[in-house]
Design a protein around this motif. Structure first.
Motif, PDB file in Angstrom:
ATOM      1  N   SER A  82       4.362  -6.655   2.794  1.00 22.15           N
ATOM      2  CA  SER A  82       5.377  -5.698   3.237  1.00 22.15           C
ATOM      3  C   SER A  82       6.574  -6.437   3.822  1.00 22.15           C
ATOM      4  N   PRO A  83       7.687  -5.747   4.078  1.00 25.28           N
ATOM      5  CA  PRO A  83       8.806  -6.404   4.758  1.00 25.28           C
ATOM      6  C   PRO A  83       8.398  -7.040   6.082  1.00 25.28           C
ATOM      7  N   TYR A  84       7.525  -6.389   6.854  1.00 27.28           N
ATOM      8  CA  TYR A  84       7.010  -7.012   8.075  1.00 27.28           C
ATOM      9  C   TYR A  84       6.128  -8.212   7.737  1.00 27.28           C
ATOM     10  N   ASN A  85       5.162  -7.990   6.840  1.00 29.46           N
ATOM     11  CA  ASN A  85       4.176  -9.006   6.471  1.00 29.46           C
ATOM     12  C   ASN A  85       3.541  -9.642   7.713  1.00 29.46           C
ATOM     13  N   SER A  86       3.304  -8.821   8.709  1.00 27.22           N
ATOM     14  CA  SER A  86       2.711  -9.277   9.971  1.00 27.22           C
ATOM     15  C   SER A  86       1.993  -8.091  10.599  1.00 27.22           C
ATOM     16  N   TRP A  87       1.177  -8.382  11.607  1.00 24.89           N
ATOM     17  CA  TRP A  87       0.403  -7.325  12.253  1.00 24.89           C
ATOM     18  C   TRP A  87       1.310  -6.409  13.072  1.00 24.89           C
ATOM     19  N   GLN A  88       1.183  -5.122  12.850  1.00 25.11           N
ATOM     20  CA  GLN A  88       1.962  -4.120  13.577  1.00 25.11           C
ATOM     21  C   GLN A  88       1.061  -2.969  13.992  1.00 25.11           C
ATOM     22  N   HIS A  89       1.283  -2.480  15.212  1.00 24.84           N
ATOM     23  CA  HIS A  89       0.595  -1.296  15.744  1.00 24.84           C
ATOM     24  C   HIS A  89      -0.923  -1.472  15.737  1.00 24.84           C
ATOM     25  N   GLN A  90      -1.354  -2.546  16.375  1.00 30.04           N
ATOM     26  CA  GLN A  90      -2.786  -2.840  16.443  1.00 30.04           C
ATOM     27  C   GLN A  90      -3.386  -2.519  17.820  1.00 30.04           C
ATOM     28  N   PHE A 133      -6.575  -1.999   7.537  1.00 34.77           N
ATOM     29  CA  PHE A 133      -5.764  -1.669   6.366  1.00 34.77           C
ATOM     30  C   PHE A 133      -4.283  -1.804   6.695  1.00 34.77           C
ATOM     31  N   SER A 134      -3.465  -1.743   5.672  1.00 31.17           N
ATOM     32  CA  SER A 134      -2.010  -1.696   5.830  1.00 31.17           C
ATOM     33  C   SER A 134      -1.484  -0.414   5.205  1.00 31.17           C
ATOM     34  N   SER A 135      -0.632   0.287   5.940  1.00 31.66           N
ATOM     35  CA  SER A 135      -0.028   1.508   5.416  1.00 31.66           C
ATOM     36  C   SER A 135       0.895   1.224   4.240  1.00 31.66           C
ATOM     37  N   TYR A 136       1.261  -0.043   4.047  1.00 28.17           N
ATOM     38  CA  TYR A 136       2.208  -0.383   2.987  1.00 28.17           C
ATOM     39  C   TYR A 136       1.548  -0.432   1.613  1.00 28.17           C
ATOM     40  N   ASP A 137       0.235  -0.457   1.563  1.00 29.98           N
ATOM     41  CA  ASP A 137      -0.461  -0.473   0.285  1.00 29.98           C
ATOM     42  C   ASP A 137      -0.455   0.923  -0.326  1.00 29.98           C
ATOM     43  N   GLN A 138       0.010   1.037  -1.551  1.00 29.83           N
ATOM     44  CA  GLN A 138       0.088   2.342  -2.199  1.00 29.83           C
ATOM     45  C   GLN A 138      -1.282   3.006  -2.293  1.00 29.83           C
ATOM     46  N   GLN A 139      -2.332   2.202  -2.493  1.00 28.22           N
ATOM     47  CA  GLN A 139      -3.662   2.788  -2.607  1.00 28.22           C
ATOM     48  C   GLN A 139      -4.083   3.473  -1.311  1.00 28.22           C
ATOM     49  N   VAL A 140      -3.650   2.941  -0.170  1.00 24.33           N
ATOM     50  CA  VAL A 140      -3.948   3.570   1.117  1.00 24.33           C
ATOM     51  C   VAL A 140      -3.262   4.937   1.196  1.00 24.33           C
ATOM     52  N   SER A 141      -2.002   4.989   0.823  1.00 27.25           N
ATOM     53  CA  SER A 141      -1.295   6.274   0.807  1.00 27.25           C
ATOM     54  C   SER A 141      -1.997   7.266  -0.103  1.00 27.25           C
ATOM     55  N   ASN A 142      -2.453   6.786  -1.250  1.00 27.11           N
ATOM     56  CA  ASN A 142      -3.141   7.665  -2.195  1.00 27.11           C
ATOM     57  C   ASN A 142      -4.445   8.203  -1.615  1.00 27.11           C
ATOM     58  N   VAL A 143      -5.222   7.334  -0.979  1.00 29.57           N
ATOM     59  CA  VAL A 143      -6.479   7.762  -0.376  1.00 29.57           C
ATOM     60  C   VAL A 143      -6.220   8.817   0.700  1.00 29.57           C
ATOM     61  N   HIS A 144      -5.215   8.582   1.529  1.00 28.29           N
ATOM     62  CA  HIS A 144      -4.904   9.541   2.587  1.00 28.29           C
ATOM     63  C   HIS A 144      -4.494  10.893   2.015  1.00 28.29           C
ATOM     64  N   ALA A 145      -3.663  10.879   0.982  1.00 33.85           N
ATOM     65  CA  ALA A 145      -3.252  12.148   0.369  1.00 33.85           C
ATOM     66  C   ALA A 145      -4.436  12.837  -0.310  1.00 33.85           C
ATOM     67  N   LEU A 146      -5.357  12.054  -0.867  1.00 35.00           N
ATOM     68  CA  LEU A 146      -6.563  12.631  -1.453  1.00 35.00           C
ATOM     69  C   LEU A 146      -7.396  13.322  -0.382  1.00 35.00           C
ATOM     70  N   TRP A 147      -7.583  12.668   0.769  1.00 35.29           N
ATOM     71  CA  TRP A 147      -8.330  13.304   1.862  1.00 35.29           C
ATOM     72  C   TRP A 147      -7.664  14.607   2.277  1.00 35.29           C
ATOM     73  N   MET A 148      -6.337  14.618   2.325  1.00 32.62           N
ATOM     74  CA  MET A 148      -5.624  15.850   2.668  1.00 32.62           C
ATOM     75  C   MET A 148      -5.892  16.933   1.639  1.00 32.62           C
ATOM     76  N   GLN A 149      -5.830  16.557   0.365  1.00 34.06           N
ATOM     77  CA  GLN A 149      -6.090  17.520  -0.697  1.00 34.06           C
ATOM     78  C   GLN A 149      -7.498  18.081  -0.596  1.00 34.06           C
ATOM     79  N   GLN A 150      -8.461  17.234  -0.307  1.00 34.60           N
ATOM     80  CA  GLN A 150      -9.863  17.659  -0.231  1.00 34.60           C
ATOM     81  C   GLN A 150     -10.129  18.542   0.982  1.00 34.60           C
TER      82      GLN A 150
END
Length: 582
Positions: A82-90, A133-150
């Motif tokens: 990611s642009p940060y490429n570092s640990w954030q909000h831990q 995990f990192s929020s910047y990974d598209q797969q993470v966004s997809n999993v979260h939206a899937l949980w919302m859908q379910q």
């Protein structure tokens, strides 16, 4: 960042600092308002009349009559690209369950009792590597939206900070990337989303809206960008809050967005209805969502009075709910552990019940992924076996009842249905604390015609999967203590992960059986397994499409499962995380 009702603050980790002094919750609400024209704060519209037939609210749209969650999307990790490429909000109060993410990262410098720790490369209590995990990974966004859908979550209030809109900054690049990823996920899984600014009235969010949101990112052009009354939705957290601008500043900002054709949600603090000096700004909005994190009781009375204010002023109203909160790992001893207890869903359900009795139409849930302040409803550690060994994090069993990691997603699903009138009013919740028929971490009680073992290396969730190797037909079967799934035939389903090493060695005969008769062909639902690929398959079967054998199964007393497949040669199959959804 948001203060709670009782004056204590949570501090979210800021880049390059151990703690920030602001409270890190973002809120969003789903409330819509009937106003179509610019408002001068005087009690009358510049044209038209805001007190007419619309006084009781706008029609159901993308936010009115829907369930929305606030979404931070601010986690980043060293090595995530990611642009940060570092640990954030831990500064985590709860430890996220990362078993469904394809990319995870070791070395989180999480906080303990207010002190940032060295990067952690150890294990969880169950011996598995501790990774984030990192929020910047598209797969993470997809999993979260899937949980919302379910789980019946209709809309995503995507947080965007006034400090994250400086052109050319790394922070802006980070949050622009998150916005794009959540847009993609919302489109893939049929969720709506909108931008919620956590800002002051003098932040240049109007320029950001023009140059980025409707400009370079062009988010509003997405078919999944939320619209209410035909207008794109935007929300401001902090309207009327001390230090965030004058009433005149807010009126200027709100009216600018309305002039662009936006539907404006104002998210003020809880005392908005008696905050007379700032009411011109509140009344200029199209929707009000008051912030109630920290409130511990009297929800129905508050929702009733808030709704009365909104009705009297021609505003749509969305009531906020949250599961509980704590800030011990961020603040240390000044904030007790498990400060506002979740009580295995009872606390949050009292809010949903209050909404239903007050006649509230729209729900805002704080928050989806706010693990820093323990308001998160996404999947988190159930017990000490799922957190870094020897460390403190608030787990879902903290109040004495074991809850599955998806329990709060399922609770929100049921709470939203009750508020919408889909299910009857219930003073207390009946959401099962777990929906796992079997987690498949142990072979106890399982029988197979083949060599049965526990595979701790190749799994989809938890610590292991069950593995069958051989040419026998019966791969996995078990008699259970009766399990109350809470599912209905109309909407319920069974879901599990199923691994196949070589599908060409399967013959035609196969079946999934689930029943309440304790044996094959007795009070049983059954299905053909369906098309498979080599590797892991997520198998989902609805009870409405099942065949029945030997009588009518009782979904509140499931005690049998069998998975079988005829074969032409030896094959490896695995099963993991067998769940029943209502």
């Amino acid at each position: 960042m948001k203060p709670n009702m009782n004056g204590f603050k949570a501090r979210a980790a800021a880049p390059g600092t151990k703690k920030s002094v602001a409270f890190g919750l973002l809120a969003i609400a789903l409330v819509s308002c009937s106003q179509n024209d610019l408002y001068d704060g005087s009690g009358s519209e510049s044209s038209g009349n805001k007190f007419g037939a619309s006084v009781f609210g706008s029609p159901v749209g993308d936010v009115v009559g829907k369930v929305t969650v606030g979404y931070q999307g601010w986690f980043a990790a060293a090595g995530d690209g990611s642009p940060y490429n570092s640990w954030q909000h831990q500064n985590l109060e709860m430890w996220p369950d990362c078993s469904e993410y394809t990319s995870t990262y070791a070395g989180s410098p999480f906080t303990q009792a207010g002190v940032t720790q060295p990067g952690y490369f150890g294990n969880l209590g169950n011996g598995q590597p501790a990774k984030m995990f990192s929020s910047y990974d598209q797969q993470v966004s997809n999993v979260h939206a899937l949980w919302m859908q379910q789980n019946g979550i209709d809309c995503i209030a995507l947080q965007r900070f006034g400090s994250a809109i400086v052109a050319g900054s790394v922070k802006k690049a980070q949050f622009d990337g998150i916005a794009t990823r959540m847009k993609n996920a919302a489109q893939t899984y049929g969720r709506k989303f909108y931008i919620m600014y956590d800002c002051s009235a003098t932040d240049p969010i109007d320029a950001d809206w023009t140059s980025t949101i409707t400009g370079t990112l062009n988010l509003v052009a997405s078919p999944n960008y939320a619209k209410q009354n035909g207008k794109p939705v935007v929300c401001f957290w902090g309207v009327g809050k001390s230090g965030r601008g004058t009433t005149a500043d807010w009126l200027t900002k709100i009216n600018w967005f309305k002039a662009q054709g936006c539907y404006v949600i104002g998210a003020p603090l809880a005392n908005f209805a008696t905050d007379t000096p700032n009411q011109p700004a509140y009344n200029a909005c199209d929707m009000i969502m008051p912030w109630h994190v920290g409130k511990q009781g009297g929800f129905q009375a508050t929702y009733t009075s808030d709704l009365a204010y909104c009705n009297a002023n021609g505003l749509d109203y969305q009531a906020m709910s949250y599961p509980g909160t704590a800030f011990y790992n961020t603040n240390g001893a000044s904030s007790p552990q498990n400060q506002i207890k979740r009580m295995y869903g009872n606390f949050m359900w009292s809010q949903f019940a209050g909404m239903r009795n007050a006649g509230v139409q729209s729900v805002y849930v704080a928050m989806f992924d706010e693990a820093q302040e323990a308001t998160s409803i996404f999947k988190c550690a159930e017990d000490a076996s799922q957190i870094p060994a020897g460390k403190y994090f608030l787990t879902l069993d903290a109040d004495g009842v074991a809850c599955s990691k998806d329990f709060y997603l399922r609770l929100v699903n049921n709470g939203g249905k009750m508020v919408k009138g889909i299910i009857p009013y219930q003073a207390t919740h009946t959401t099962p604390y777990t929906n796992y028929l079997d987690v498949c971490d142990a072979s106890t009680g399982w029988i197979s015609a083949n060599t049965l073992s526990v595979n701790t290396t190749d799994k989809k969730e938890g610590t292991a999967s069950l593995q069958s190797v051989g040419s026998g037909t019966d791969e996995f079967k078990k008699v259970f203590t009766p399990f109350n799934s809470g599912a209905s035939v109309a909407t319920g389903k069974i879901q599990f992960w199923y691994y196949v090493s070589d599908i060409t060695r399967f013959s035609a005969s196969n079946q999934i059986e689930v029943g309440s008769g304790g044996a094959a062909d007795v009070n049983e639902y059954n299905w053909n397994i369906g098309p498979l690929v080599n590797g892991w398959n997520l198998v989902t079967k609805t009870f409405a499409t099942a065949s029945t054998t030997g009588g009518t199964p009782n979904l509140n007393a499931i005690n049998w499962i069998r998975i079988y497949h005829s074969k032409t040669a030896s094959i490896t199959t695995k099963v993991d995380a067998i769940q029943v959804f209502p």
